[in-house]
Design a protein around this motif. Sequence first.
Motif, PDB file in Angstrom:
ATOM      1  N   ALA A  20       0.842  -1.197   0.000  1.00  0.00           N
ATOM      2  CA  ALA A  20       0.000   0.000   0.000  1.00  0.00           C
ATOM      3  C   ALA A  20       0.879   1.250   0.000  1.00  0.00           C
ATOM      4  O   ALA A  20       2.004   1.246   0.500  1.00  0.00           O
ATOM      5  CB  ALA A  20      -0.912   0.007   1.223  1.00  0.00           C
ATOM      6  N   PHE A  21       0.360   2.333  -0.549  1.00  0.00           N
ATOM      7  CA  PHE A  21       1.117   3.578  -0.654  1.00  0.00           C
ATOM      8  C   PHE A  21       1.684   4.022   0.700  1.00  0.00           C
ATOM      9  O   PHE A  21       2.799   4.530   0.770  1.00  0.00           O
ATOM     10  CB  PHE A  21       0.219   4.704  -1.188  1.00  0.00           C
ATOM     11  CG  PHE A  21       0.079   4.721  -2.686  1.00  0.00           C
ATOM     12  CD1 PHE A  21       1.146   5.058  -3.488  1.00  0.00           C
ATOM     13  CD2 PHE A  21      -1.131   4.420  -3.289  1.00  0.00           C
ATOM     14  CE1 PHE A  21       1.020   5.103  -4.870  1.00  0.00           C
ATOM     15  CE2 PHE A  21      -1.270   4.450  -4.677  1.00  0.00           C
ATOM     16  CZ  PHE A  21      -0.195   4.788  -5.460  1.00  0.00           C
ATOM     17  N   ASN A  22       0.902   3.870   1.777  1.00  0.00           N
ATOM     18  CA  ASN A  22       1.328   4.464   3.042  1.00  0.00           C
ATOM     19  C   ASN A  22       2.286   3.598   3.842  1.00  0.00           C
ATOM     20  O   ASN A  22       2.647   3.944   4.964  1.00  0.00           O
ATOM     21  CB  ASN A  22       0.112   4.839   3.912  1.00  0.00           C
ATOM     22  CG  ASN A  22      -0.797   3.655   4.171  1.00  0.00           C
ATOM     23  OD1 ASN A  22      -0.354   2.511   4.193  1.00  0.00           O
ATOM     24  ND2 ASN A  22      -2.083   3.920   4.376  1.00  0.00           N
ATOM     25  N   TRP A  23       2.726   2.456   3.306  1.00  0.00           N
ATOM     26  CA  TRP A  23       3.743   1.656   3.965  1.00  0.00           C
ATOM     27  C   TRP A  23       5.103   2.237   3.592  1.00  0.00           C
ATOM     28  O   TRP A  23       5.364   2.545   2.422  1.00  0.00           O
ATOM     29  CB  TRP A  23       3.626   0.210   3.497  1.00  0.00           C
ATOM     30  CG  TRP A  23       4.459  -0.773   4.262  1.00  0.00           C
ATOM     31  CD1 TRP A  23       5.098  -0.583   5.447  1.00  0.00           C
ATOM     32  CD2 TRP A  23       4.741  -2.127   3.867  1.00  0.00           C
ATOM     33  NE1 TRP A  23       5.763  -1.723   5.824  1.00  0.00           N
ATOM     34  CE2 TRP A  23       5.565  -2.685   4.884  1.00  0.00           C
ATOM     35  CE3 TRP A  23       4.381  -2.907   2.767  1.00  0.00           C
ATOM     36  CZ2 TRP A  23       6.029  -3.987   4.818  1.00  0.00           C
ATOM     37  CZ3 TRP A  23       4.842  -4.200   2.716  1.00  0.00           C
ATOM     38  CH2 TRP A  23       5.642  -4.744   3.722  1.00  0.00           C
ATOM     39  N   THR A  24       6.007   2.378   4.548  1.00  0.00           N
ATOM     40  CA  THR A  24       7.300   2.987   4.254  1.00  0.00           C
ATOM     41  C   THR A  24       8.090   2.171   3.227  1.00  0.00           C
ATOM     42  O   THR A  24       8.883   2.739   2.466  1.00  0.00           O
ATOM     43  CB  THR A  24       8.131   3.163   5.529  1.00  0.00           C
ATOM     44  OG1 THR A  24       8.199   1.912   6.231  1.00  0.00           O
ATOM     45  CG2 THR A  24       7.503   4.202   6.442  1.00  0.00           C
ATOM     46  N   TYR A  25       7.892   0.866   3.195  1.00  0.00           N
ATOM     47  CA  TYR A  25       8.550   0.019   2.194  1.00  0.00           C
ATOM     48  C   TYR A  25       8.082   0.407   0.785  1.00  0.00           C
ATOM     49  O   TYR A  25       8.888   0.553  -0.136  1.00  0.00           O
ATOM     50  CB  TYR A  25       8.231  -1.441   2.518  1.00  0.00           C
ATOM     51  CG  TYR A  25       8.781  -2.497   1.592  1.00  0.00           C
ATOM     52  CD1 TYR A  25       9.830  -2.262   0.708  1.00  0.00           C
ATOM     53  CD2 TYR A  25       8.256  -3.790   1.626  1.00  0.00           C
ATOM     54  CE1 TYR A  25      10.327  -3.264  -0.116  1.00  0.00           C
ATOM     55  CE2 TYR A  25       8.743  -4.802   0.810  1.00  0.00           C
ATOM     56  CZ  TYR A  25       9.776  -4.533  -0.063  1.00  0.00           C
ATOM     57  OH  TYR A  25      10.255  -5.525  -0.878  1.00  0.00           O
ATOM     58  N   THR A  26       6.776   0.608   0.633  1.00  0.00           N
ATOM     59  CA  THR A  26       6.244   1.040  -0.665  1.00  0.00           C
ATOM     60  C   THR A  26       6.678   2.462  -0.986  1.00  0.00           C
ATOM     61  O   THR A  26       7.084   2.772  -2.111  1.00  0.00           O
ATOM     62  CB  THR A  26       4.713   0.972  -0.667  1.00  0.00           C
ATOM     63  OG1 THR A  26       4.283  -0.276  -0.153  1.00  0.00           O
ATOM     64  CG2 THR A  26       4.155   1.163  -2.069  1.00  0.00           C
ATOM     65  N   LEU A  27       6.588   3.331   0.003  1.00  0.00           N
ATOM     66  CA  LEU A  27       6.931   4.738  -0.192  1.00  0.00           C
ATOM     67  C   LEU A  27       8.356   4.899  -0.713  1.00  0.00           C
ATOM     68  O   LEU A  27       8.608   5.663  -1.651  1.00  0.00           O
ATOM     69  CB  LEU A  27       6.762   5.497   1.123  1.00  0.00           C
ATOM     70  CG  LEU A  27       7.143   6.975   1.148  1.00  0.00           C
ATOM     71  CD1 LEU A  27       6.298   7.762   0.173  1.00  0.00           C
ATOM     72  CD2 LEU A  27       6.998   7.531   2.559  1.00  0.00           C
ATOM     73  N   GLY A  28       9.293   4.142  -0.122  1.00  0.00           N
ATOM     74  CA  GLY A  28      10.674   4.259  -0.548  1.00  0.00           C
ATOM     75  C   GLY A  28      10.990   3.456  -1.787  1.00  0.00           C
ATOM     76  O   GLY A  28      11.353   4.002  -2.834  1.00  0.00           O
ATOM     77  N   THR A  29      10.854   2.123  -1.684  1.00  0.00           N
ATOM     78  CA  THR A  29      11.250   1.231  -2.775  1.00  0.00           C
ATOM     79  C   THR A  29      10.289   1.286  -3.952  1.00  0.00           C
ATOM     80  O   THR A  29      10.705   1.149  -5.108  1.00  0.00           O
ATOM     81  CB  THR A  29      11.346  -0.215  -2.249  1.00  0.00           C
ATOM     82  OG1 THR A  29      12.216  -0.236  -1.114  1.00  0.00           O
ATOM     83  CG2 THR A  29      11.865  -1.167  -3.313  1.00  0.00           C
ATOM     84  N   GLY A  30       9.004   1.478  -3.670  1.00  0.00           N
ATOM     85  CA  GLY A  30       8.013   1.417  -4.731  1.00  0.00           C
ATOM     86  C   GLY A  30       7.768   2.722  -5.456  1.00  0.00           C
ATOM     87  O   GLY A  30       7.317   2.719  -6.605  1.00  0.00           O
ATOM     88  N   LEU A  31       8.054   3.861  -4.813  1.00  0.00           N
ATOM     89  CA  LEU A  31       7.742   5.159  -5.411  1.00  0.00           C
ATOM     90  C   LEU A  31       8.966   6.062  -5.533  1.00  0.00           C
ATOM     91  O   LEU A  31       9.394   6.403  -6.631  1.00  0.00           O
ATOM     92  CB  LEU A  31       6.653   5.859  -4.589  1.00  0.00           C
ATOM     93  CG  LEU A  31       5.278   5.180  -4.558  1.00  0.00           C
ATOM     94  CD1 LEU A  31       4.360   5.894  -3.573  1.00  0.00           C
ATOM     95  CD2 LEU A  31       4.656   5.179  -5.944  1.00  0.00           C
TER      96      LEU A  31
END
Length: 505
Positions: free
Chosen positions: A211-222
């Motif tokens: 999900a967008f608001n997970w720090t893993y997604t925020l950093g690695t995904g976006l």
Amino acid sequence: MLSISDPGAPDAPCPAPFNLAAHVLARGAALPDKLALQIVRPTGAERWSYGRLIAAVRGAGSGLLALGLVPGDRVLLRLGNTPDFPVAFLGAITAGLVPVPTSTQLTVPEITATAARIAPALIIAADGIALPEGTACPVLPAAQLHAMADLPPCDWHMGTPDRPAYAVFTSGTSGRPQAVLHAHRAIWARRMMHSGWEGLGEADRLLHAGAFNWTYTLGTGLMDPWTVGATALIPGAGVTPDQLPLLLKRFDATIFAAAPGVIRQMLRGTLPALPRLRHGLSAGESLSPALRQDWQARTGTDLHEALGMSECSTFISGSPDRPAPEGCTGFAQPGRRIAVLGDNGPVPRGQAGTLAVWRDDPGLMLEYLNDPAETAARFRDGWFLTGDQVEMRADGAIRYLGRADDQMNPGGYRVSPLEVEAALAGLPGAQDFAVAEVAVKPGTTVIACFYTATEPLDADTLATFAASRLARYRQPRLWQRLDALPRNANGKLNRRALAAAWRPE
């Protein structure tokens, strides 16, 4: 030989003045027509070019300042898995504000406590997401955020790279969520991950399953794809793990990132041929050798794990250039100075100890917000103590051994048992209770609640009670009655014995 990494040649220091959002979007400014983001579903995709993304981000910055906010103000984000999240996050940072992402799963009591901790000047919220009670803080509906995209672009708020940029919440060793405050320089540190873990370049199309608001997604995904001018692919709301292989193929993903639990579910089904896929990335919880081997056999590519935490993101990893040896997480990323500490400093290689990061790492947090005592407690002789127990081999590879404390990590979410137990106070019918993480099958763990009562209690009633007070990822999935909770002679709960007490029905 002691367990200290050689960081190699010093990295270039973070430029000054600096702005995190400006750095993330600088490459995209030269590629305005290239796809920056696709929200992907089996039925199609929503597409955002770099030109559209940058206009929305800088327009949001202008709109937030027009509301009377000033640099340094905190903005609480209550946004779901839509482009609103990165637009609000980067828009706030553009203007010098400090966004605070939060999980959409938090209940009203949880988000009320969170808001009290950070004292936001504004809340940006989507419909249907719980908001704090008893606060006079103004709320900006997501629909009004959309309208800001047409405003004149906000100037980048430039300043020292050590000033606050954003905060994220994590469960601290004190048993309550801690607000981890990061500096603008945190994005500069992520350059070490591009080659040291992700193998990421401008031509890549990275699909992240979070999900967008997970720090893993925020950093690695976006942010990482955007920093190098690549394309970020994020599954839309409602996409299930069994649909991910189709999305990987249909949208020509070259890199896939997810937590091990998602990867495990995905591999239960049939995988199509994925000729464009170069490798996968795993973080959020420990990756088992068996799952990595299954991925390799099914996809013909490698799966590279990373170890990190909200306080410093990822800093130990395997990579396409240096895969982790079997049974190990990987190596310290180039430029990272890490050590394995015992009571008297770094231990010899091959000996277990506490993983630590040197205080000057540009990715290390500024502080736990409003908690100087807890911040100071995490440092010893210049080293930040992660709480992870590891062993450094002679070749520098790191083998993960578990947590020094009792924190749980079901599904990649780090959760304090004390936090869950506090929320479950008044559990109907229970005389005493405690929670622990238990393994239901190899590689899969959940939260279990053990209780004492005169007779077994109705599990549905207990689950309903928990759902009213806890986000889903914090809720016990198993309930078991015991005659007595395991405690030592001083009355202290033995959580390891508690977890071992679980027995399948």
